[in-house]
Design a protein around this motif. Structure first.
Motif, PDB file in Angstrom:
ATOM      1  N   LEU A  52      67.201  33.139  74.178  1.00  0.00           N
ATOM      2  CA  LEU A  52      66.324  33.868  75.089  1.00  0.00           C
ATOM      3  C   LEU A  52      66.186  33.137  76.426  1.00  0.00           C
ATOM      4  CD1 LEU A  52      63.466  35.197  72.783  1.00  0.00           C
ATOM      5  CD2 LEU A  52      65.609  36.281  73.457  1.00  0.00           C
ATOM      6  N   GLU A  53      66.138  31.813  76.367  1.00  0.00           N
ATOM      7  CA  GLU A  53      66.053  31.041  77.606  1.00  0.00           C
ATOM      8  C   GLU A  53      67.301  31.261  78.457  1.00  0.00           C
ATOM      9  OE1 GLU A  53      65.682  26.367  79.083  1.00  0.00           O
ATOM     10  OE2 GLU A  53      65.600  26.876  76.958  1.00  0.00           O
ATOM     11  N   ARG A  54      68.467  31.286  77.817  1.00  0.00           N
ATOM     12  CA  ARG A  54      69.708  31.481  78.564  1.00  0.00           C
ATOM     13  C   ARG A  54      69.797  32.895  79.128  1.00  0.00           C
ATOM     14  NH1 ARG A  54      74.396  28.129  75.238  1.00  0.00           N
ATOM     15  NH2 ARG A  54      73.275  26.159  75.200  1.00  0.00           N
ATOM     16  N   VAL A  55      69.320  33.869  78.384  1.00  0.00           N
ATOM     17  CA  VAL A  55      69.333  35.243  78.876  1.00  0.00           C
ATOM     18  C   VAL A  55      68.448  35.363  80.110  1.00  0.00           C
ATOM     19  CG1 VAL A  55      68.549  37.591  78.373  1.00  0.00           C
ATOM     20  CG2 VAL A  55      69.953  36.361  76.710  1.00  0.00           C
ATOM     21  N   ARG A  56      67.285  34.756  80.046  1.00  0.00           N
ATOM     22  CA  ARG A  56      66.362  34.848  81.186  1.00  0.00           C
ATOM     23  C   ARG A  56      66.940  34.178  82.432  1.00  0.00           C
ATOM     24  NH1 ARG A  56      62.384  33.421  76.984  1.00  0.00           N
ATOM     25  NH2 ARG A  56      61.289  35.337  76.367  1.00  0.00           N
ATOM     26  N   VAL A  61      68.318  41.769  85.316  1.00  0.00           N
ATOM     27  CA  VAL A  61      67.438  42.911  85.085  1.00  0.00           C
ATOM     28  C   VAL A  61      66.023  42.399  84.869  1.00  0.00           C
ATOM     29  CG1 VAL A  61      69.239  44.391  84.130  1.00  0.00           C
ATOM     30  CG2 VAL A  61      67.975  42.876  82.611  1.00  0.00           C
ATOM     31  N   SER A  62      65.062  43.305  84.988  1.00  0.00           N
ATOM     32  CA  SER A  62      63.668  42.923  84.822  1.00  0.00           C
ATOM     33  C   SER A  62      63.317  42.800  83.344  1.00  0.00           C
ATOM     34  CB  SER A  62      62.766  43.969  85.466  1.00  0.00           C
ATOM     35  OG  SER A  62      62.847  45.196  84.750  1.00  0.00           O
ATOM     36  N   GLN A  63      62.170  42.157  83.061  1.00  0.00           N
ATOM     37  CA  GLN A  63      61.714  42.037  81.684  1.00  0.00           C
ATOM     38  C   GLN A  63      61.453  43.417  81.087  1.00  0.00           C
ATOM     39  OE1 GLN A  63      61.555  39.084  79.877  1.00  0.00           O
ATOM     40  NE2 GLN A  63      61.344  40.539  78.195  1.00  0.00           N
ATOM     41  N   ARG A  64      60.972  44.337  81.909  1.00  0.00           N
ATOM     42  CA  ARG A  64      60.746  45.710  81.439  1.00  0.00           C
ATOM     43  C   ARG A  64      62.064  46.337  80.970  1.00  0.00           C
ATOM     44  NH1 ARG A  64      57.326  50.077  82.759  1.00  0.00           N
ATOM     45  NH2 ARG A  64      57.935  51.854  81.449  1.00  0.00           N
ATOM     46  N   GLN A  65      63.119  46.125  81.741  1.00  0.00           N
ATOM     47  CA  GLN A  65      64.412  46.660  81.343  1.00  0.00           C
ATOM     48  C   GLN A  65      64.937  46.000  80.073  1.00  0.00           C
ATOM     49  OE1 GLN A  65      66.026  45.932  85.391  1.00  0.00           O
ATOM     50  NE2 GLN A  65      66.914  47.980  85.257  1.00  0.00           N
ATOM     51  N   MET A 103      66.345  41.026  67.440  1.00  0.00           N
ATOM     52  CA  MET A 103      67.153  42.080  68.050  1.00  0.00           C
ATOM     53  C   MET A 103      67.713  41.613  69.395  1.00  0.00           C
ATOM     54  SD  MET A 103      68.372  44.949  67.276  1.00  0.00           S
ATOM     55  CE  MET A 103      69.187  46.357  68.014  1.00  0.00           C
ATOM     56  N   MET A 104      66.972  40.781  70.103  1.00  0.00           N
ATOM     57  CA  MET A 104      67.465  40.245  71.365  1.00  0.00           C
ATOM     58  C   MET A 104      68.767  39.463  71.149  1.00  0.00           C
ATOM     59  SD  MET A 104      67.133  39.768  74.649  1.00  0.00           S
ATOM     60  CE  MET A 104      65.447  39.852  75.262  1.00  0.00           C
ATOM     61  N   LEU A 105      68.862  38.745  70.027  1.00  0.00           N
ATOM     62  CA  LEU A 105      70.107  38.037  69.723  1.00  0.00           C
ATOM     63  C   LEU A 105      71.273  39.005  69.609  1.00  0.00           C
ATOM     64  CD1 LEU A 105      69.064  35.464  66.955  1.00  0.00           C
ATOM     65  CD2 LEU A 105      69.355  35.053  69.406  1.00  0.00           C
ATOM     66  N   GLN A 106      71.024  40.172  69.016  1.00  0.00           N
ATOM     67  CA  GLN A 106      72.093  41.130  68.783  1.00  0.00           C
ATOM     68  C   GLN A 106      72.539  41.833  70.065  1.00  0.00           C
ATOM     69  OE1 GLN A 106      72.552  40.631  65.436  1.00  0.00           O
ATOM     70  NE2 GLN A 106      70.531  39.662  65.404  1.00  0.00           N
ATOM     71  N   ILE A 107      71.643  41.929  71.073  1.00  0.00           N
ATOM     72  CA  ILE A 107      71.975  42.727  72.258  1.00  0.00           C
ATOM     73  C   ILE A 107      72.090  41.903  73.533  1.00  0.00           C
ATOM     74  CG2 ILE A 107      70.920  44.807  71.285  1.00  0.00           C
ATOM     75  CD1 ILE A 107      69.107  43.284  74.142  1.00  0.00           C
ATOM     76  N   ASN A 109      74.455  40.288  74.798  1.00  0.00           N
ATOM     77  CA  ASN A 109      75.689  40.538  75.548  1.00  0.00           C
ATOM     78  C   ASN A 109      75.671  41.895  76.254  1.00  0.00           C
ATOM     79  OD1 ASN A 109      75.975  42.069  73.209  1.00  0.00           O
ATOM     80  ND2 ASN A 109      77.510  40.718  72.318  1.00  0.00           N
ATOM     81  N   GLN A 110      74.634  42.707  76.027  1.00  0.00           N
ATOM     82  CA  GLN A 110      74.455  43.948  76.776  1.00  0.00           C
ATOM     83  C   GLN A 110      73.657  43.713  78.057  1.00  0.00           C
ATOM     84  OE1 GLN A 110      73.828  46.072  72.474  1.00  0.00           O
ATOM     85  NE2 GLN A 110      72.804  47.063  74.181  1.00  0.00           N
ATOM     86  N   LEU A 111      73.097  42.516  78.203  1.00  0.00           N
ATOM     87  CA  LEU A 111      72.236  42.213  79.342  1.00  0.00           C
ATOM     88  C   LEU A 111      72.896  41.302  80.361  1.00  0.00           C
ATOM     89  CD1 LEU A 111      68.994  41.431  77.323  1.00  0.00           C
ATOM     90  CD2 LEU A 111      69.464  43.527  78.605  1.00  0.00           C
ATOM     91  N   GLN A 112      74.033  40.711  80.009  1.00  0.00           N
ATOM     92  CA  GLN A 112      74.650  39.703  80.857  1.00  0.00           C
ATOM     93  C   GLN A 112      76.071  40.093  81.201  1.00  0.00           C
ATOM     94  OE1 GLN A 112      73.481  35.533  79.269  1.00  0.00           O
ATOM     95  NE2 GLN A 112      73.581  36.833  77.479  1.00  0.00           N
ATOM     96  N   ASN A 113      76.525  39.605  82.335  1.00  0.00           N
ATOM     97  CA  ASN A 113      77.914  39.804  82.713  1.00  0.00           C
ATOM     98  C   ASN A 113      78.832  38.769  82.074  1.00  0.00           C
ATOM     99  OD1 ASN A 113      77.424  42.024  84.409  1.00  0.00           O
ATOM    100  ND2 ASN A 113      76.820  40.684  86.096  1.00  0.00           N
ATOM    101  N   GLU A 114      78.236  37.691  81.565  1.00  0.00           N
ATOM    102  CA  GLU A 114      79.046  36.636  80.962  1.00  0.00           C
ATOM    103  C   GLU A 114      79.699  37.131  79.688  1.00  0.00           C
ATOM    104  OE1 GLU A 114      78.235  32.297  79.000  1.00  0.00           O
ATOM    105  OE2 GLU A 114      77.521  32.640  81.038  1.00  0.00           O
ATOM    106  N   PRO A 115      80.996  36.851  79.476  1.00  0.00           N
ATOM    107  CA  PRO A 115      81.695  37.344  78.292  1.00  0.00           C
ATOM    108  C   PRO A 115      81.192  36.698  77.014  1.00  0.00           C
ATOM    109  CG  PRO A 115      83.083  35.829  79.508  1.00  0.00           C
ATOM    110  CD  PRO A 115      81.871  36.088  80.369  1.00  0.00           C
ATOM    111  N   GLU A 116      81.468  37.384  75.920  1.00  0.00           N
ATOM    112  CA  GLU A 116      81.065  36.918  74.595  1.00  0.00           C
ATOM    113  C   GLU A 116      81.775  35.623  74.220  1.00  0.00           C
ATOM    114  OE1 GLU A 116      79.756  36.995  70.483  1.00  0.00           O
ATOM    115  OE2 GLU A 116      78.991  37.822  72.338  1.00  0.00           O
ATOM    116  N   ALA A 117      83.072  35.583  74.418  1.00  0.00           N
ATOM    117  CA  ALA A 117      83.847  34.386  74.095  1.00  0.00           C
ATOM    118  C   ALA A 117      85.262  34.576  74.609  1.00  0.00           C
ATOM    119  CB  ALA A 117      83.866  34.142  72.584  1.00  0.00           C
ATOM    120  N   GLY A 118      85.917  33.463  74.956  1.00  0.00           N
ATOM    121  CA  GLY A 118      87.310  33.526  75.369  1.00  0.00           C
ATOM    122  C   GLY A 118      88.163  32.953  74.261  1.00  0.00           C
TER     123      GLY A 118
END
Length: 364
Positions: A52-56, A61-65, A103-107, A109-118
């Motif tokens: 969650l810290e890394r996502v923030r 996007v805003s916290q509301r989003q 659920m935040m763990l599961q989604i 990668n829907q909030l960030q432009n950074e790829p899942e893994a190379g």
């Protein structure tokens, strides 16, 4: 049956064990979630906090989003797999978390432009007396190592499965008792913020028993992000290039192999491949894999040697930290070779050039 915890490392401390912590759960979805939540409580909580810290820090996007994405994706997930949602609810309760945090763990990668893994992945058909083989180097932030575990699930009425995964995800890399093996790569392609989270469709694959079943598990989801899914199946080696709108199947070549890195390979996706730049030297890595695989026979020891390859070090198949401005901190966090019909996988914890491959089995 309570979850069995075999070995565990404390996040933030140096890794001392060659093996990952191992957990075993069984029963109904809620029972399995509760068992794992109780046995891995601190690991799950630490991973949630770190993620969650890394996502923030990286989200645009805003916290509301963010809250809306979690809520709307939860509804998609419940329609897709009520059992997986029930398991997350049991896990959250036992770990002392709100299910929205899991659920935040599961989604994320829907909030960030950074790829899942190379990653660099391989699937090989059975040849002679050797069963099918599936392999990859999982290249990502080495800070994820302390939260990585090997988790065996034995769900009532569904195939047993074993995953190497971060604590709290509903599914990740591994295989099931029906001979379905799964490796995962980022696929650069269009995405959208809302839909069935990627990890839920992966769990759907583990509930299947055939290539057709695996494809259907992905197709029936209203997907949010693209992904590449490398498979070993009873019907042979296969690769699924998954976009928001369709699933494109790649099957084994004349040598019985499928390979993939981090760009679209299916002819129908040529336009997308041209629009989205390859990820961390994807094409050179793919060329290198194909060249090395041509030196048959490709046994488990041979695949270990390929995954340890240092050509173009540090931007090699066995990836090490380098000066790349975007992903230079990424390296091979673990390397895995799966023998699905033998029900075992070989995992090197860290860069395989200097770490041993440990065997993990899905016992009957």
């Amino acid at each position: 049956m309570w979850a069995k915890r075999i070995r565990i490392d404390v996040p933030g401390k140096p890794v001392m064990n060659a093996r990952y912590p191992e957990f075993h759960v069984a029963g109904s979805p809620r029972e399995m979630g509760q068992q794992f939540g109780e046995a891995a409580r601190e690991l799950i909580r630490e991973f949630v906090s770190t993620a969650l810290e890394r996502v923030r820090l990286t989200m645009r996007v805003s916290q509301r989003q963010v809250d809306d994405t979690v809520s709307e994706s939860w509804e998609f997930a419940k329609n897709y797999s009520p059992d997986s949602c029930e398991e997350l609810q049991g896990m959250a309760l036992a770990a002392g978390l709100d299910v929205r945090e899991l659920m935040m763990l599961q989604i994320r990668n829907q909030l960030q432009n950074e790829p899942e893994a190379g990653c660099s992945s391989i699937s090989l058909n059975a040849i002679g007396g050797q069963g099918p083989l599936l392999a990859q180097n999982w290249d990502n932030d080495p800070g994820l190592d302390p939260f990585t575990v090997v988790l065996t699930r034995r769900p009532t009425g569904k195939p047993a499965l074993i995953n190497i995964t971060q604590a709290g995800l509903i599914a990740y890399i591994g295989f099931n008792e029906s001979g379905i093996g799964v490796c995962l790569n980022t696929l650069p392609a269009p995405s959208r913020p809302i839909g069935v989270p990627h990890y839920f469709t992966v769990r759907g694959i583990y509930e299947s028993k055939s290539l057709d079943g695996a494809i259907h598990a992905v197709q029936r989801a209203h997907r949010a992000i693209p992904a590449n899914i490398m498979l070993a199946t009873p019907q042979g080696a296969a690769d699924l290039e998954v976009t928001m709108d369709d699933v494109y199947l790649l099957t084994a070549d004349s040598q019985g192999r499928v390979t993939h890195t981090n760009h679209c390979r299916h002819p129908a996706l040529a336009e997308i491949s041209a629009q989205f730049p390859e990820l961390i030297q994807s094409r050179p890595r793919l060329d290198r894999i194909d060249r090395l695989l041509s030196e048959t026979p490709n046994t488990v020891p041979r695949l270990q040697k390929i995954l340890r390859n240092h050509d173009d070090l540090p931007r090699s198949l066995c990836r090490h930290a380098n000066d790349d401005p975007g992903f230079g901190h990424w390296q091979t966090v673990f390397s895995v070779i799966i023998e699905p019909t033998a029900r075992r996988m070989h995992v090197a914890r860290g860069t395989p050039c200097d770490k041993p491959y440990e065997v993990y089995e899905l016992n009957t």
